[in-house]
Design a protein around this motif. Structure first.
Motif, short mmCIF file in Angstrom:
data_model
loop_
_atom_site.label_atom_id
_atom_site.label_comp_id
_atom_site.label_asym_id
_atom_site.label_seq_id
_atom_site.Cartn_x
_atom_site.Cartn_y
_atom_site.Cartn_z
N HIS A 196 0.85 -1.20 0.00
CA HIS A 196 0.00 0.00 0.00
C HIS A 196 0.88 1.24 0.00
O HIS A 196 1.52 1.56 1.01
N HIS A 220 1.51 5.32 -2.31
CA HIS A 220 0.95 6.30 -3.26
C HIS A 220 2.10 6.98 -3.99
O HIS A 220 2.93 7.64 -3.37
N THR A 254 -2.11 2.14 -4.58
CA THR A 254 -3.48 1.74 -4.28
C THR A 254 -4.45 2.87 -4.60
O THR A 254 -4.75 3.71 -3.75
N LYS A 278 -9.65 -0.33 -6.26
CA LYS A 278 -9.57 0.32 -4.94
C LYS A 278 -10.80 1.18 -4.71
O LYS A 278 -11.32 1.82 -5.65
N HIS A 280 -6.04 -0.47 6.19
CA HIS A 280 -6.16 0.32 7.42
C HIS A 280 -6.84 -0.51 8.52
O HIS A 280 -7.65 0.00 9.29
N ASP A 285 1.32 2.60 3.43
CA ASP A 285 0.44 3.69 2.94
C ASP A 285 1.25 4.98 2.83
O ASP A 285 0.79 6.07 3.19
#
Ligand SMILES: [Zn+2]
Length: 385
Positions: free
Chosen positions: A66, A68, A95, A163, A219, A279
């Motif tokens: 995960h 970005h 994602t 997603k 999450h 993330d």
């Protein structure tokens, strides 16, 4: 003089490869971009380059499930080639940065340009995450199952599924419809859904009731409410049932989605994550996430064995990606992706996404990253050092 058989040997380290159950001192050789040998001793004369990694930990290159990374198009991203070599990461999954309308550019500008291996979930919203901080699903008309499914079908080599973010700020008054449309797209393309939870309008069991085996909840240790725990701190029975049904649970630390209290309660009740992921984006790369090794170190702090924590950031996500043979392992013939860490036991402070602090051993400190058989970047200190 004959050319030696190997290009690079990492000499004297402790090889930890959960996929093979190896955790002992070994030399590791790379040739032609792949793992060529893992032996007790490999002579220095056997390689063009020898790197002494005595006292260090040698693992498969980390796989971040995960992150970005769509720089120039989405606001909340990191330039992954600047981050990955400093953190032992060699593969990431973007994602939902790109939606159907921006996926072509994502492939061209990111996947085809960077050295990091990049896979992706396409966002059910055609605009992906370009709109932040306006929720991408406040207008349900952006959620187009046909277009998302077509992206998956046309990009099977890199696109793992669809997603969707089921947070109040993202979906507005559209309830679970974005998720329903994401699942429709996944059905049409024979792929999986990754659903973001945290501060959702609906209780998590309602989300789980729509998911199918192989779908991923990210999450999973959020502290923003409507998570995996009941009010009394016990794990919701629907969550345990979802795992039994084949639904997967991803950490996705980020800037708001990792709560020590939730993760401590989950681990104490026998509910570890299926993947440890960062993330990572611009809102958390300078803390509280920093990088994937720091996220892994938080799980070491919580008592997870080192080999298991490394598995959840190598072989486990690689098995879900399932696009590159032997990704996430150090087997002979595997891609030449390797991470080298110091394992530091001096006491340090870790902060979660809620600002809560835990102190304990520092854990993984990245030292070297090898990708496609070559040293990547150069040794430099971790932000903590
Ligand atoms: Zn994210």
């Amino acid at each position: 003089m004959a050319r030696p058989p190997y290009d690079l040997v990492l000499s004297g380290g402790t090889v930890l490869d959960p996929s093979q159950g190896i955790q002992e001192r070994r030399d590791l050789a790379l040739a032609d971009g792949r793992i060529a040998a893992v032996e007790r001793t490999i002579g220095a004369d056997q390689s063009l380059q020898v790197l002494d990694v005595s006292g260090l930990l040698v693992t498969p290159g980390l796989v971040d499930m995960h992150a970005h990374v769509y720089v120039g198009v989405c606001p909340l991203v990191v330039p992954i080639d600047e981050i990955a070599p400093a953190s032992g990461v060699t593969t990431v999954v973007s994602t939902g940065d790109a939606g159907a309308h921006t996926f072509g550019g994502f492939r061209k500008l990111i996947v085809n340009q960077v050295r990091t291996r990049v896979y992706a979930f396409v966002h059910i919203s055609t605009i992906g995450l370009t709109g932040w901080e306006v929720g991408e699903m406040r207008n349900i008309d952006y959620a187009d199952p046909d277009k998302a499914a077509r992206v998956v079908r046309e990009n099977r080599d890199i696109c793992l599924g669809v997603k969707v973010r089921q947070g109040r700020q993202m979906v507005g008054s559209n309830g679970l419809d974005p998720l329903r449309r994401a699942i429709e797209a996944a059905e049409m393309s024979g792929s999986s859904v990754m659903v973001h939870i945290g501060d959702a309008p609906e209780p998590l069991p309602q989300v789980l009731s729509l998911l199918r085996p192989g779908d991923i909840v990210t999450h999973c240790f959020t502290g923003q409410g409507k998570g995996i725990l009941a009010e009394d701190g016990s794990l919701l029975p629907e969550v345990r049932q979802a795992r039994a049904d084949g639904i997967l649970f991803d950490v996705g630390h980020g800037m708001g989605s990792f709560d020590f209290r939730v993760s401590e309660a989950a681990l104490a009740q026998g509910f570890p994550p299926d993947f440890i992921s960062s993330d990572l984006h611009s809102g958390c790369v300078n803390g509280p996430t920093f990088d994937l090794p720091t996220t892994i170190s938080k799980f070491l702090l919580l008592g997870m064995p080192l080999a298991e924590a490394i598995r959840l950031a190598t072989a486990a996500p690689a098995a879900i990606i399932d696009r590159e043979p032997l990704l996430g392992t150090l087997q002979v013939g595997a891609p030449g992706d390797v991470a080298v860490f110091a394992v530091a036991d001096d006491e340090t402070s870790f902060v979660d996404a809620m600002g809560q602090v835990r102190t304990g051993p520092r854990g993984l400190v990245p030292r070297h990253t090898v990708t496609r058989g070559r040293l990547w970047g150069r040794p430099y200190p971790h932000p903590y050092l």
